[in-house]
Design an enzyme around this catalytic site. Structure first.
Site, PDB file in Angstrom:
ATOM      1  N   ASP A 119      -1.807  -5.704   2.064  1.00 36.06           N
ATOM      2  CA  ASP A 119      -1.457  -4.668   1.805  1.00 36.06           C
ATOM      3  C   ASP A 119      -2.429  -3.769   0.739  1.00 36.06           C
ATOM      4  O   ASP A 119      -2.091  -3.180  -0.193  1.00 36.06           O
ATOM      5  CB  ASP A 119      -0.024  -4.432   1.046  1.00 36.06           C
ATOM      6  CG  ASP A 119       1.076  -5.125   1.592  1.00 36.06           C
ATOM      7  OD1 ASP A 119       0.901  -5.247   2.970  1.00 36.06           O
ATOM      8  OD2 ASP A 119       2.071  -5.438   1.232  1.00 36.06           O
ATOM      9  N   ASP A 140      -1.162  -6.478   6.775  1.00 36.02           N
ATOM     10  CA  ASP A 140      -1.068  -5.125   6.576  1.00 36.02           C
ATOM     11  C   ASP A 140      -1.975  -4.375   5.647  1.00 36.02           C
ATOM     12  O   ASP A 140      -1.321  -3.565   4.814  1.00 36.02           O
ATOM     13  CB  ASP A 140       0.434  -4.859   6.199  1.00 36.02           C
ATOM     14  CG  ASP A 140       1.278  -5.556   6.907  1.00 36.02           C
ATOM     15  OD1 ASP A 140       1.171  -5.562   8.282  1.00 36.02           O
ATOM     16  OD2 ASP A 140       2.456  -6.038   6.684  1.00 36.02           O
TER      17      ASP A 140
END
Length: 264
Positions: A119, A140
């Site tokens: 992330d 991600d």
């Protein structure tokens, strides 16, 4: 836990307002050798008056919470980042460790390096624009709900995207796609219901990874008419708010002049 690494030699914080409100940008330079206004980034942040509209938080390396783990958080609007390296050095699979979280509106990043593991970039809310940026991560590494336009490149193995939530929309147009992209292209995150609301498309991409013959059945190969909206900066409205690099600067913080005398 190790502190985060800020790899740029000169950090420039430009507290700029739209052209209608300011004729010049406010320039603060941080240089560890003592040749700038401050030696530490936090000192520059602390010098900004409390009533200033530009809100920037610098924190140490952290993990475990996608909102609070960010190395750099920008909540204000009309922020421009140029030639910055922002890194979260925490590396453990399955644990969120954000390098940059942005939640303001009308934010632009040029020539920045945003580095992390999971992330990496939380492109949370607002309208954002990225050009010539390098964003690195394993899981991600670009995520969020913002309406953003990316003009970047990539490497290693990846998919084009997967729906974190319903109504996810991602388009790749006129993009060189190397063999890092897996043939299926997209992923449903293990939820067969999510593809019913997503809009994932490609238009005239090229390169070894651009072959759409093995893409998931719910992705789209867009037509000229369908891609027209996405081929302008109007998708995020950034044509009206992206500003050119300031050519005139001013220094108005009393703390800057006071601090500069300490460098001699």
């Amino acid at each position: 836990m190790a502190a985060f690494i800020f790899l740029i030699a000169l950090f420039t914080l430009m507290a700029t307002a739209p052209p209608a409100y300011a004729a010049a940008a406010l320039l603060i330079t941080v240089d560890r050798s003592g040749k700038g206004d401050y030696r530490k980034i936090q000192d520059a942040i602390d010098a900004v008056p409390s009533n200033n509209k530009e809100l920037v938080f610098i924190t140490g390396n952290d993990s475990g919470n996608i909102i609070e783990s960010a190395t750099l958080t920008v909540l204000a609007s009309d922020f421009v980042g140029r030639y910055l390296t922002i890194q979260n050095t925490f590396r453990k699979h399955g644990v969120q460790a954000v390098a940059l979280r942005i939640s303001g509106d009308r934010l632009a990043f040029f020539g920045c390096r945003i580095l992390g593991y999971q992330d990496t970039l939380l492109d949370e809310t607002g309208r954002h624009y990225y050009r010539n940026c390098y964003i690195e991560g394993a899981v991600d590494f670009i995520c969020g709900n913002a309406a953003s336009l990316f003009e970047i490149t990539g490497e290693r193995t990846a998919i084009l995207g997967r729906p974190w939530g319903p109504y996810s929309r991602v388009v790749f147009a006129l993009t060189y796609v190397s063999n890092i992209i897996l043939p299926r292209g997209w992923d449903d995150w293990g939820d067969a219901s999510k593809p019913s609301t997503v809009f994932y498309g490609e238009y005239k991409c090229y390169g070894a990874g651009a072959n759409v013959s093995q893409r998931v059945e719910w992705s789209q190969n867009l037509s000229v008419e369908e891609i027209e909206l996405f081929l302008t900066k109007n998708i995020s409205g950034c044509r009206s708010w992206i500003r050119s690099t300031p050519k005139h600067f001013k220094k108005s913080f009393a703390a800057i002049s006071n601090n500069s005398t300490q460098h001699s």
